[in-house]
Write a protein that holds these residues in place. Sequence first.
Motif, PDB file in Angstrom:
ATOM      1  N   SER A  33       0.834  -1.206   0.000  1.00  0.00           N
ATOM      2  CA  SER A  33       0.000   0.000   0.000  1.00  0.00           C
ATOM      3  C   SER A  33       0.865   1.251   0.000  1.00  0.00           C
ATOM      4  CB  SER A  33      -0.959   0.000   1.188  1.00  0.00           C
ATOM      5  OG  SER A  33      -0.272   0.176   2.406  1.00  0.00           O
ATOM      6  N   ALA A  34       2.013   1.206   0.666  1.00  0.00           N
ATOM      7  CA  ALA A  34       2.915   2.358   0.662  1.00  0.00           C
ATOM      8  C   ALA A  34       3.474   2.595  -0.734  1.00  0.00           C
ATOM      9  CB  ALA A  34       4.050   2.144   1.654  1.00  0.00           C
ATOM     10  N   SER A  36       2.018   1.943  -3.487  1.00  0.00           N
ATOM     11  CA  SER A  36       0.966   2.452  -4.368  1.00  0.00           C
ATOM     12  C   SER A  36       0.477   3.831  -3.940  1.00  0.00           C
ATOM     13  CB  SER A  36      -0.199   1.462  -4.426  1.00  0.00           C
ATOM     14  OG  SER A  36      -0.808   1.358  -3.158  1.00  0.00           O
ATOM     15  N   GLY A  37       1.124   4.423  -2.954  1.00  0.00           N
ATOM     16  CA  GLY A  37       0.797   5.786  -2.551  1.00  0.00           C
ATOM     17  C   GLY A  37      -0.371   5.917  -1.593  1.00  0.00           C
ATOM     18  N   LYS A  38      -0.765   4.841  -0.960  1.00  0.00           N
ATOM     19  CA  LYS A  38      -1.882   4.867  -0.007  1.00  0.00           C
ATOM     20  C   LYS A  38      -1.318   5.036   1.405  1.00  0.00           C
ATOM     21  CE  LYS A  38      -4.667   1.904  -2.937  1.00  0.00           C
ATOM     22  NZ  LYS A  38      -5.241   0.579  -3.084  1.00  0.00           N
ATOM     23  N   GLY A  39      -1.001   6.268   1.765  1.00  0.00           N
ATOM     24  CA  GLY A  39      -0.343   6.561   3.037  1.00  0.00           C
ATOM     25  C   GLY A  39      -1.163   6.191   4.261  1.00  0.00           C
ATOM     26  N   TRP A  40      -2.454   6.532   4.246  1.00  0.00           N
ATOM     27  CA  TRP A  40      -3.299   6.224   5.402  1.00  0.00           C
ATOM     28  C   TRP A  40      -3.483   4.719   5.566  1.00  0.00           C
ATOM     29  CZ3 TRP A  40      -3.882   9.404   9.139  1.00  0.00           C
ATOM     30  CH2 TRP A  40      -3.832  10.771   8.900  1.00  0.00           C
ATOM     31  N   THR A  41      -3.616   4.025   4.474  1.00  0.00           N
ATOM     32  CA  THR A  41      -3.744   2.572   4.546  1.00  0.00           C
ATOM     33  C   THR A  41      -2.486   1.969   5.152  1.00  0.00           C
ATOM     34  OG1 THR A  41      -5.165   2.587   2.601  1.00  0.00           O
ATOM     35  CG2 THR A  41      -4.193   0.478   3.205  1.00  0.00           C
ATOM     36  N   PHE A  42      -1.339   2.478   4.716  1.00  0.00           N
ATOM     37  CA  PHE A  42      -0.075   2.007   5.265  1.00  0.00           C
ATOM     38  C   PHE A  42      -0.029   2.215   6.777  1.00  0.00           C
ATOM     39  CE2 PHE A  42       4.105   3.280   6.848  1.00  0.00           C
ATOM     40  CZ  PHE A  42       4.785   2.087   6.711  1.00  0.00           C
TER      41      PHE A  42
END
Length: 123
Positions: A33-34, A36-42
Amino acid sequence: MKKKLNLRDFAILQLVVLIYTSSTVISKIAAQSAESGKGWTFLLLYGAEIGVLGIYALCWQQVIKRVELSVAYANRAMALLWSLLWAVLLFGEQITVKKLIGVGLVLAGTLIINGGKEQENHD
């Protein structure tokens, strides 16, 4: 001296090892997830990983109260088998001959440790 590892304790020990290996699954998903740019998910997954490791630590303390430490640590090596299964089932990774040989050696060592006869103290 603590008693020899019975089937129930072995199952509990493997469940605790499964909890431990689930943290690596969460870690891999967090890394994906990091990337792919999904910071909050990370961040959420990273927090979940820390939570799972906390649960594992509490469970591990309970296990080593019931099982000899050397036996518990030998069984912890079973994490290799569970991690390999997670990798295949969840991430589509391939099982190679080298991986099978490695896991087989770990399984053999764990069986030797678990199957050993309890020593009696005749002092």
